[in-house]
Design an enzyme around this catalytic site. Sequence first.
Site, PDB file in Angstrom:
ATOM      1  N   HIS A 153      16.658 -35.769 -60.174  1.00  0.00           N
ATOM      2  CA  HIS A 153      15.966 -36.281 -59.216  1.00  0.00           C
ATOM      3  C   HIS A 153      15.240 -37.468 -59.219  1.00  0.00           C
ATOM      4  CE1 HIS A 153      16.402 -32.318 -57.306  1.00  0.00           C
ATOM      5  NE2 HIS A 153      15.765 -31.875 -58.170  1.00  0.00           N
ATOM      6  N   ASP A 188      22.875 -26.987 -60.618  1.00  0.00           N
ATOM      7  CA  ASP A 188      21.527 -26.766 -60.355  1.00  0.00           C
ATOM      8  C   ASP A 188      21.306 -26.347 -58.710  1.00  0.00           C
ATOM      9  OD1 ASP A 188      18.294 -27.713 -59.583  1.00  0.00           O
ATOM     10  OD2 ASP A 188      18.583 -28.070 -61.821  1.00  0.00           O
ATOM     11  N   HIS A 190      18.952 -27.130 -56.891  1.00  0.00           N
ATOM     12  CA  HIS A 190      18.750 -28.277 -55.970  1.00  0.00           C
ATOM     13  C   HIS A 190      19.690 -29.213 -55.944  1.00  0.00           C
ATOM     14  CE1 HIS A 190      14.826 -26.084 -57.389  1.00  0.00           C
ATOM     15  NE2 HIS A 190      14.541 -26.576 -56.090  1.00  0.00           N
ATOM     16  N   ASP A 276      18.103 -23.010 -62.799  1.00  0.00           N
ATOM     17  CA  ASP A 276      17.515 -22.385 -61.463  1.00  0.00           C
ATOM     18  C   ASP A 276      18.411 -21.843 -60.475  1.00  0.00           C
ATOM     19  OD1 ASP A 276      18.557 -24.822 -60.866  1.00  0.00           O
ATOM     20  OD2 ASP A 276      16.398 -25.690 -60.283  1.00  0.00           O
TER      21      ASP A 276
END
Length: 471
Positions: A153, A188, A190, A276
């Site tokens: 990120h 992931d 995200h 995750d």
Amino acid sequence: MEADESGISLPSGPDGRKRRVSYFYEPTIGDYYYGQGHPMKPHRIRMAHSLIIHYHLHRRLEISRPSLADASDIGRFHSPEYVDFLASVSPESMGDPSAARNLRRFNVGEDCPVFDGLFDFCRASAGGSIGAAVKLNRQDADIAINWGGGLHHAKKSEASGFCYVNDIVLGILELLKMFKRVLYIDIDVHHGDGVEEAFYTTDRVMTVSFHKFGDFFPGTGHIRDVGAEKGKYYALNVPLNDGMDDESFRSLFRPLIQKVMEVYQPEAVVLQCGADSLSGDRLGCFNLSVKGHADCLRFLRSYNVPLMVLGGGGYTIRNVARCWCYETAVAVGVEPDNKLPYNEYFEYFGPDYTLHVDPSPMENLNTPKDMERIRNTLLEQLSGLIHAPSVQFQHTPPVNRVLDEPEDDMETRPKPRIWSGTATYESDSDDDDKPLHGYSCRGGATTDRDSTGEDEMDDDNPEPDVNPPSS
């Protein structure tokens, strides 16, 4: 093939050749601490390493301690002002009058807190991914692993989503010194926004992200986001819904990546293995098993293309350790026993003490109709690509330098949050069976408590048990 203490040997791949696997591990990585109640716990990397050692997988790895990246290494992507800030900020400097302004400017303080050793933590993460790239560049390894990396990120001039330095971008820039085309794949939960943004306008890097989309951090990764300028159609986004299971994920991942490999013909691949997306993650919404997650690595391994494997998210830390241990086994080509060997963290894996855990009975909101629509849309996008774009070799590869915003705008514009600071663990514990207080998957951060009850474990960083069980 003969089995050994690490498990049953697997076929090395379609070519029958064993893979040389380089593994980067910084022994101090588990000492870094984001703060009380914060979901990101670097200690999970130490727990994964412990399982890797006790399964004897280290015997099949070339283990290296990463060299710490210096400011000039990090500055290959990040802005000088941001690097200087990371190098100088500390909990003790927070009282400086300019600190508050810089914290806002660089988005540091809530999701991304200032903690002791912050810059050295970033240097270790980045150094591992750069070192992994160097191994692949020199043809000293077929697969290079850095579970301390994958912090996807971070942006050019700001921290985001628990990530300060984008080790992935730095690793890819290193790969581009030797390889004309690099494929980046992100599993992931995200969206891999920082990596996509960095390479959005170049065809030398193709980014593919499989992620939860909707009212969910970071709010990017729409199927229509395809890249721009020379990079148009070289960003592929696979937006998914809650409850994604092994079968559904595989039905998208394999045909899409097969088509990407066929059309783009990457000379190297980077796989971000954010855990995750596993079932039961405290910040995730998917329902993948460890084997379903690892199937992505198994599939890419079969292509025998230089492969960098990185960590990422993952907040049910015992499952993160399980996942990255198993994926290390897949990389070296063994199937480890499901019964966990005794290790320093053995009690944290109870009550089953197994490597694999069953997915939950949660509903899969990804309907067959939605899956077919996504698959067909993206396969059509891939069909329009120029096969294996040729590029003039450049020692300084192109990186999308997003225009700097005026500082006033940077301080006032709202920033997406991956986690609400009001959402904490039960008594700040590491009891992986309990979700975050104040966190709801579909709506992101909330203020309602999600669970009740007493904690079984109250340590933010689990202490290893150095005493073996009595016989």
